[in-house]
Design an enzyme around this catalytic site. Structure first.
Site, PDB file in Angstrom:
ATOM      1  N   ALA A 248       0.723  -1.109  -0.076  1.00  0.00           N
ATOM      2  CA  ALA A 248      -0.031  -0.071   0.000  1.00  0.00           C
ATOM      3  C   ALA A 248       0.744   1.302   0.107  1.00  0.00           C
ATOM      4  CB  ALA A 248      -0.977   0.033   1.135  1.00  0.00           C
ATOM      5  N   ALA A 249       2.041   1.320  -0.265  1.00  0.00           N
ATOM      6  CA  ALA A 249       2.927   2.496  -0.239  1.00  0.00           C
ATOM      7  C   ALA A 249       2.393   3.315  -1.240  1.00  0.00           C
ATOM      8  CB  ALA A 249       4.435   2.008  -0.356  1.00  0.00           C
ATOM      9  N   GLY A 250       2.436   2.601  -2.702  1.00  0.00           N
ATOM     10  CA  GLY A 250       2.129   3.482  -3.886  1.00  0.00           C
ATOM     11  C   GLY A 250       0.511   4.080  -3.697  1.00  0.00           C
ATOM     12  N   ASP A 251      -0.333   3.130  -3.032  1.00  0.00           N
ATOM     13  CA  ASP A 251      -1.699   3.612  -2.904  1.00  0.00           C
ATOM     14  C   ASP A 251      -1.724   4.906  -1.779  1.00  0.00           C
ATOM     15  OD1 ASP A 251      -2.683   1.646  -4.244  1.00  0.00           O
ATOM     16  OD2 ASP A 251      -2.963   0.188  -2.606  1.00  0.00           O
TER      17      ASP A 251
END
Length: 310
Positions: A248-251
């Site tokens: 979820a880093a990109g999210d």
């Protein structure tokens, strides 16, 4: 201004392992964590915790998780009016293998996300207005993503398209995208250009601009973000942290960028804010549990010598 997220909602099952299993190999699991996820829902949570007014649009199944995720999103202040529970269907599910370096591999079952058709989307009555931001990903049918893109432009809203997970997208479909946010893998799958090649980030950005994209934010992990606005590009460095889980880093980055832009930040301010939120997210396990609040992100920025982002 509001942030509309049109996308996926998943139940995440995270398996922590020392190393990734190879074909035919059995490896021990340190622990199992169940958490809310899905790129659409993650980005909605990230935008809401960053202070934006958020409307989530998608589908969940009529299982226990579908009801729980709607309640959890609402607790974050997200409008879930357009997130119906579909009868006789399972919610989307992601099985995530997480190794001790923080890297992950993911198996995805679309479930109700796959039933989010353009026809169903057209039945929703979204209060889109000029100046709003519509955040899109690739975990629902592509035709629905394109329908949402068209609806956004018809209302004068701006489109942020995060092409994750990587799909083969016909180049002409990129036309009119206001902000395109691929990572290195997604960019290579689309353009055939590696960010590791000489002048790779600039060439990827130019490829996207040539297809009609206004702004390209190429995320490159710890190398930072190549930010190209109308062909003028520069690298915005990442923040160094101890990585525990990159899920979820990109999210988190995408949701935080959308929120920041909706609150009148400049593009560079929004990217820096998004990078800070993403850096904080990788220091914790899980998808939505790892997403920081605006106050936490602002404190992190202040500790690194950055002023407050609008």
């Amino acid at each position: 201004m509001s942030v509309f997220v049109v996308g996926s909602v998943n139940e995440d099952a995270i398996y922590s392992v020392a190393v990734m299993p190879k074909a035919g190999e059995t490896v021990p699991c340190d622990f199992i964590l169940a958490a809310s996820g899905g790129k659409g829902a993650n980005q909605a949570v990230a935008a809401a915790r960053a202070g934006a007014s958020v409307i989530m649009t998608g589908c969940v199944g009529d299982d226990a998780f579908g009801l729980q995720i709607r309640a959890d999103l609402a607790k974050d202040g997200i409008d879930v009016t357009n997130l119906p529970v579909l009868p006789d269907s399972r919610s989307g599910t992601a099985i995530i293998f997480l190794d001790r370096t923080g890297e992950n591999r993911i198996l995805l079952c679309a479930g109700a996300n796959g039933l989010f058709t353009p026809e169903r989307f057209s039945d929703y009555r979204l209060p889109l207005a000029a100046g709003d931001y519509v955040l899109l990903q690739n975990e629902i049918p592509l035709a629905t993503t394109l329908a949402a893109k068209q609806a956004a432009h018809a209302a004068g809203a701006k489109v942020i398209w995060n092409p994750a997970p990587a799909l083969r997208i016909a180049p002409d479909l990129l036309a009119g995208t206001d902000i395109f946010t691929p990572n290195e893998t997604e960019a290579a799958a689309m353009s055939g250009i590696s960010a590791d090649e000489r002048d790779g980030p600039r060439r990827i950005a130019d490829y996207c601009h040539d297809k009609g994209v206004a702004v390209v934010l190429l995320t490159m992990g710890m190398r930072g973000v190549w930010c190209s606005d109308g062909g003028e590009g520069r690298l915005i460095p990442a923040f160094a942290v101890n990585t525990v889980d990159t899920t979820a880093a990109g999210d988190t980055f995408n949701g935080a960028v959308a929120a920041s832009l909706s609150q009148a930040a400049t593009l560079e301010q929004a990217v820096v804010f998004g990078q800070a939120a993403a850096a904080l997210s990788v220091t914790c396990r899980g998808a939505q549990p790892s997403i920081p609040s605006r106050e936490e992100t602002e404190a992190f920025l202040a500790s690194h010598g950055h002023g407050r982002v609008p």
